[in-house]
Design a protein around this motif. Structure first.
Motif: not given
Length: 122
Positions: A104, A106, A119
């Motif tokens: 993930y 960011l 994302r």
């Protein structure tokens, strides 16, 4: 790259990574609110990333998280006249991790007046 969480921050107004921006990551409790002490906390480095060992470890499990970006402090530390309080002081971002095998990423792109957070495809 498999698993884990990476956070990359860019001050788009200045056209450079946001070295020195303070960031904190909490796990959300069963009530949906941040629980206990931050899982990871620190400042963005010269490469634009939050370097913290918990982010690429088994500490990242399925569930909810909140990241806080301390934008007001960042601009004040640079001597920018954004006001006190600034238009943006702390930007919270809540998200959920379902598949711990996925990474993930960011990317946080911001100015003193707005931001984009999503994302990414790391």
């Amino acid at each position: 790259m498999g698993g884990g969480l990476s956070i990359h921050c860019v001050d788009v107004a200045a056209g450079r990574v946001a070295a020195g921006l303070r960031v904190a990551v909490w796990r959300l409790g069963t009530d949906g609110e941040p629980a206990g002490a931050p899982l990871a906390e620190g400042t963005i480095g010269g490469n634009g990333l939050l370097q913290h060992p918990a982010l690429m470890s088994e500490a990242i499990t399925a569930g909810g998280y909140e990241v806080r970006f301390f934008v007001g402090d960042f601009y004040r530390a640079q001597g920018s006249a954004t006001g006190t309080p600034g238009f943006l002081e702390v930007v919270p971002y809540r998200f959920h991790i379902a598949d711990v095998a996925q990474h993930y990423h960011l990317p946080f792109k911001f100015t003193a007046w707005g931001f984009s957070l999503f994302r990414g495809g790391a």
